[in-house]
Scaffold this active site. Structure first.
Site, mmCIF file in Angstrom:
data_model
loop_
_atom_site.group_PDB
_atom_site.id
_atom_site.type_symbol
_atom_site.label_atom_id
_atom_site.label_comp_id
_atom_site.label_asym_id
_atom_site.label_seq_id
_atom_site.Cartn_x
_atom_site.Cartn_y
_atom_site.Cartn_z
ATOM 1 N N GLY A 1 -29.335 -18.498 29.069
ATOM 2 C CA GLY A 1 -30.420 -17.684 28.535
ATOM 3 C C GLY A 1 -30.433 -17.707 27.015
ATOM 4 O O GLY A 1 -30.114 -18.713 26.373
ATOM 5 N N SER A 2 -30.794 -16.574 26.431
ATOM 6 C CA SER A 2 -31.037 -16.536 24.982
ATOM 7 C C SER A 2 -29.798 -16.678 24.126
ATOM 8 O O SER A 2 -29.913 -16.869 22.912
ATOM 9 C CB SER A 2 -31.774 -15.249 24.626
ATOM 10 O OG SER A 2 -33.080 -15.259 25.167
ATOM 11 N N THR A 3 -28.594 -16.598 24.706
ATOM 12 C CA THR A 3 -27.409 -16.876 23.887
ATOM 13 C C THR A 3 -27.453 -18.319 23.382
ATOM 14 O O THR A 3 -26.899 -18.639 22.336
ATOM 15 C CB THR A 3 -26.106 -16.641 24.677
ATOM 16 O OG1 THR A 3 -26.093 -17.473 25.847
ATOM 17 C CG2 THR A 3 -25.974 -15.181 25.086
ATOM 18 N N TYR A 4 -28.134 -19.191 24.130
ATOM 19 C CA TYR A 4 -28.247 -20.600 23.745
ATOM 20 C C TYR A 4 -29.149 -20.776 22.526
ATOM 21 O O TYR A 4 -29.127 -21.836 21.890
ATOM 22 C CB TYR A 4 -28.787 -21.405 24.925
ATOM 23 C CG TYR A 4 -28.683 -22.903 24.769
ATOM 24 C CD1 TYR A 4 -27.497 -23.572 25.030
ATOM 25 C CD2 TYR A 4 -29.783 -23.661 24.366
ATOM 26 C CE1 TYR A 4 -27.403 -24.949 24.898
ATOM 27 C CE2 TYR A 4 -29.700 -25.037 24.235
ATOM 28 C CZ TYR A 4 -28.504 -25.676 24.499
ATOM 29 O OH TYR A 4 -28.407 -27.044 24.370
ATOM 30 N N LYS A 5 -29.914 -19.758 22.181
ATOM 31 C CA LYS A 5 -30.751 -19.845 20.989
ATOM 32 C C LYS A 5 -29.916 -20.041 19.730
ATOM 33 O O LYS A 5 -30.417 -20.535 18.715
ATOM 34 C CB LYS A 5 -31.625 -18.602 20.860
ATOM 35 C CG LYS A 5 -32.715 -18.505 21.928
ATOM 36 C CD LYS A 5 -33.462 -17.184 21.866
ATOM 37 C CE LYS A 5 -34.502 -17.076 22.975
ATOM 38 N NZ LYS A 5 -35.157 -15.748 23.027
#
Length: 479
Positions: free
Chosen positions: A219-223
């Site tokens: 999810g957004s941790t990969y941003k």
């Protein structure tokens, strides 16, 4: 000698030759594998007469051997705080071993060549041989905080903490866990075997180390990876990108709230990380292109194959995506991106360590029965993921996640110090979302980097995972 007898003699000699070759092959090339085969009952029975070394966390023996008692010459394996340490320590049981019990077996049972001198000395002095003690890198407070946090939610999940400077694994907990004492009995073997079968067949899979061997959409941790790629390729924290209410990527990709980011204006990279804007970060991924995104992911450790720490670690995956629709979704940690919690802890750790990702390790040292150190950890750089300048920019952007005016992860903040973090809410094929939080602290002297995932929590990472990460970081910092 007539011809039939001669033929029979030649045939008999050939059979003896084949038999001798087979015996030689087994003794020379297959002896070790047969000796260590899980169905070799004699090997297990013999192992029970050995004084197996202890596994320690700090000065606490979390796995140790003690005599069974009576007339028996066997030893029973005991586990302290078994549920808390089982995902790492594993279990030593009839016919097999798991976790550190398996990975460091040659030290624990005394057969490792590094113990040869000590074993020879014991033989000369008449001492009973003993295995070596294995000291782990785990921090008991962080491990306790991980267990308490995950078990209180009642969801499956995992939490991993690293020392950013060395790569030492400070915590690795997987929920649900189990008590290894329940499967390690040598006096109630039938009950122990039955319990092991129950664990193997459980739908909750408590024998799986989710921190090291389960992959999830991050999810957004990969941003953080996407932002790193942008910064490494010329962007600044103030660089902007279109951030509409939704993107048409084959199917609509909306933000986590109704409406655009930044009131419909192009959003800065820094602000997009602070509020976790989907559409702008997807646009960044498509703007950068598949090669640059792929290269950055691999620099952090994705697609690098299995790893041993010494426990086996499953590979995290970030494919080269040439389809713009899939590439856009991968930029926010969806599509085909799959990551272990350890890998996302490595991402946070690399940012904390000025761009260098250290290779994770679980064994700090090994000491023989005379308390002499025979092996010690040697920290090494796993990869140079980003420049120090990019690491500093990402750090400031991640601080805003925990303390900015529009912070998406304030529950990960620690009073009195700065914490860098990133939330994640990952869509799944079925069921509620997985909820993530990655972080490190304190920012001015990073001592711990954390990744927490809560399976199917259905809320935001800032709500469910961030408080667990906070408790783990505090446990390390306040030790």
């Amino acid at each position: 000698m007539n011809k039939p007898i001669r033929r029979l003699a030649i045939f008999s000699l050939a059979l003896f030759g084949v038999l001798m070759l087979n015996v030689s092959w087994i003794q020379t090339f297959q002896a070790e594998s047969l000796q260590e085969h899980p169905y070799n009952r004699r090997q297990f029975v013999e192992s029970l007469t050995q004084h197996r070394g202890s596994i320690l966390v700090g000065s606490e023996e979390v796995a140790y051997s003690e005599p069974v008692g009576g007339d028996s010459e066997q030893f029973q394996r005991k586990y302290k705080n078994g549920q808390m340490y089982a995902p790492v320590v594993g279990a030593f049981r009839a016919g097999s071993a798991t976790g550190i019990e398996r990975a460091e077996n040659s030290f624990l049972d005394g057969s490792n060549q590094l113990l040869a001198v000590n074993n020879f000395r014991d033989m000369l002095t008449g001492e009973e041989p003993e295995g070596a003690d294995v000291y782990l890198t785990l921090n008991s407070g962080a491990q306790q905080a991980a267990m308490d946090g995950l078990e209180s939610l009642g969801n499956n999940g995992a939490a991993v903490a690293l020392d950013p400077e060395t790569g030492a694994v400070l915590a690795s907990y997987s929920s649900p866990s189990y008590d290894p004492s329940s499967v390690a009995s040598v006096t109630e073997t039938e009950q122990a075997a039955k319990k092991w079968t129950e664990l193997e067949q459980s739908e909750q899979n408590p024998l799986l180390n989710r921190g090291l061997n389960e992959v999830y959409p991050p999810g957004s941790t990969y941003k953080v990876v996407t932002a790193a790629a942008a910064l490494e390729n010329g962007a600044t924290p103030e660089s902007t990108m279109a951030a509409p209410e939704s993107l048409d990527l084959g199917a609509p990709l909306p933000n986590a709230w109704p409406g655009p980011c930044n009131d419909g204006n192009p959003d800065t990279l820094a602000h997009s990380i602070e509020i976790s804007c989907n559409t702008s970060m997807a646009n960044w991924a498509m703007e950068l292109g598949p090669e640059k995104m792929h290269e950055q992911a691999e620099a952090f450790g994705f697609n690098q194959g299995p790893m041993e720490i010494p426990l086996d670690v499953t590979e995290s995956s970030s494919p080269l995506e040439t389809d713009p629709n899939i590439l856009g979704r991968s930029g926010i940690g969806q599509a085909n991106i799959e990551s272990t919690p350890l890998q996302m802890a490595m991402v946070a750790s690399g940012v904390a360590n000025g761009g260098d990702v250290m290779k994770p390790y679980l064994v700090d040292s090994v000491q023989n029965s005379n308390l002499e150190e025979v092996k010690a950890a040697q920290p090494e750089v796993f990869s140079e993921a980003i420049s120090s300048g990019t690491a500093e920019d990402l750090t400031q952007m991640m601080i805003a996640v925990t303390e900015g005016d529009e912070a998406s992860g304030p529950a990960g903040a620690i009073p009195g110090m700065q914490v860098a973090g990133k939330t994640g809410t990952a869509e799944t094929a079925t069921g509620p979302t997985h909820n993530w939080f990655i972080s490190f602290a304190p920012v001015d002297d990073p001592q711990v980097a954390v990744a927490v995932v809560v399976e199917n929590g259905g809320e935001s990472g800032g709500t469910l995972a961030a408080p667990i990460a906070k408790e783990m970081m505090e446990a390390v910092i306040n030790e």
